[in-house]
Design a protein around this motif. Structure first.
Motif, PDB file in Angstrom:
ATOM      1  N   ASP A  57       1.010  -1.197   0.093  1.00 30.66           N
ATOM      2  CA  ASP A  57      -0.221   0.107  -0.118  1.00 30.66           C
ATOM      3  C   ASP A  57       0.905   1.331  -0.048  1.00 30.66           C
ATOM      4  O   ASP A  57       0.307   2.294  -0.288  1.00 30.66           O
ATOM      5  CB  ASP A  57      -0.970   0.098   1.081  1.00 30.66           C
ATOM      6  N   GLN A  58       2.123   1.129   0.469  1.00 29.66           N
ATOM      7  CA  GLN A  58       3.022   2.292   0.368  1.00 29.66           C
ATOM      8  C   GLN A  58       3.108   2.872  -0.856  1.00 29.66           C
ATOM      9  O   GLN A  58       3.471   4.139  -1.197  1.00 29.66           O
ATOM     10  CB  GLN A  58       4.249   1.912   0.919  1.00 29.66           C
ATOM     11  N   ARG A  61       0.309   5.207  -1.573  1.00 26.18           N
ATOM     12  CA  ARG A  61       0.508   6.295  -0.678  1.00 26.18           C
ATOM     13  C   ARG A  61       1.420   7.341  -1.242  1.00 26.18           C
ATOM     14  O   ARG A  61       1.462   8.452  -1.245  1.00 26.18           O
ATOM     15  CB  ARG A  61       0.654   5.882   0.634  1.00 26.18           C
ATOM     16  N   ARG A 134      -9.693   0.388  -2.149  1.00 23.44           N
ATOM     17  CA  ARG A 134      -8.291   0.779  -1.422  1.00 23.44           C
ATOM     18  C   ARG A 134      -8.448   2.230  -1.133  1.00 23.44           C
ATOM     19  O   ARG A 134      -8.168   2.603  -0.013  1.00 23.44           O
ATOM     20  CB  ARG A 134      -7.271   0.809  -2.440  1.00 23.44           C
ATOM     21  N   GLU A 137     -10.418   2.503   2.125  1.00 20.32           N
ATOM     22  CA  GLU A 137      -9.589   2.177   3.074  1.00 20.32           C
ATOM     23  C   GLU A 137      -8.368   2.931   3.479  1.00 20.32           C
ATOM     24  O   GLU A 137      -8.197   3.537   4.703  1.00 20.32           O
ATOM     25  CB  GLU A 137      -8.900   0.597   2.834  1.00 20.32           C
ATOM     26  N   TYR A 138      -7.579   3.549   2.606  1.00 21.23           N
ATOM     27  CA  TYR A 138      -6.629   4.354   2.815  1.00 21.23           C
ATOM     28  C   TYR A 138      -7.027   5.721   3.368  1.00 21.23           C
ATOM     29  O   TYR A 138      -6.494   6.416   4.268  1.00 21.23           O
ATOM     30  CB  TYR A 138      -5.917   4.681   1.606  1.00 21.23           C
ATOM     31  N   TYR A 139      -7.939   6.323   2.436  1.00 25.55           N
ATOM     32  CA  TYR A 139      -8.197   7.715   2.745  1.00 25.55           C
ATOM     33  C   TYR A 139      -9.604   8.229   3.086  1.00 25.55           C
ATOM     34  O   TYR A 139      -9.848   9.244   3.076  1.00 25.55           O
ATOM     35  CB  TYR A 139      -7.927   8.472   1.486  1.00 25.55           C
TER      36      TYR A 139
END
Length: 192
Positions: A57-58, A61, A134, A137-139
């Motif tokens: 996931d980085q 990001r 994603r 989930e991430y943002y």
């Protein structure tokens, strides 16, 4: 001026963004270009890097942090990516969403990538589903929420020249002094 152009794969965002940036003498910053730069920094092809991004996931990001930094720190830019409108947030002067029916978008991808249509349809559906998950989930971004966009167009209805004409008219007509307020971008977690 900061413009954003967003949309799903095959929506015409890259073609439109490049033409719009040229029309207004804006630097065109493409999420796809940054993705390729990140791949090169790791000595990987874009395909290899995309496969890695599914597991790490980085990667998303890092890309999104770079796009957000451009939006916050620079001016006279057209920012293009799936999340450009969300990442630029209230820094954007105008946020544009481009789309087209799935079958049209997939035909465009077939022409660009020379893959079989059934494969492109399956890959596009999987990619969009994976990305939507994603982003949530991430943002806390719901990519199907188009309420933050100032302009939303179905690019299948007009030629690329027609799209550019409508968008240049809209941008030319924009006057920040008479702007009664854009939709604020709220609830996004910019934790990269």
């Amino acid at each position: 001026m900061l413009l954003t152009v967003s949309g799903p794969p095959g929506s015409g965002k890259s073609t439109t963004a490049a033409a719009l940036a040229e029309a207004f003498d804006l630097e065109h910053v493409s999420g796809g270009d940054i993705f390729r730069e990140l791949a090169a920094e790791r000595d990987m092809t874009p395909v290899e890097f995309n496969e890695l991004a599914e597991e790490d996931d980085q990667i998303d990001r890092d890309l999104d942090r770079r796009l957000r930094t451009v939006a916050v720190e620079r001016d006279d830019v057209l920012l293009e990516s799936r999340l450009a409108g969300w990442l630029a947030g209230d820094h954007a002067d105008l946020r544009i969403w481009l789309d087209a029916p799935l079958d049209v978008r997939c035909e465009r991808i077939v022409d660009r990538e020379e893959k079989p249509l059934d494969q492109v349809i399956e890959e596009t559906r999987r990619r969009e589903s994976s990305e939507a998950k994603r982003y949530r989930e991430y943002y806390n971004i719901h990519i199907d929420d188009l309420s933050i966009y100032d302009l939303v167009y179905n690019t299948a209805r007009w030629s690329p020249e027609g799209m550019l004409g409508m968008l240049t008219t809209a941008v030319d007509s924009y006057d920040p002094d008479t702007d009664e307020g854009k939709i604020s971008v709220e609830g996004v977690d910019y934790d990269f």
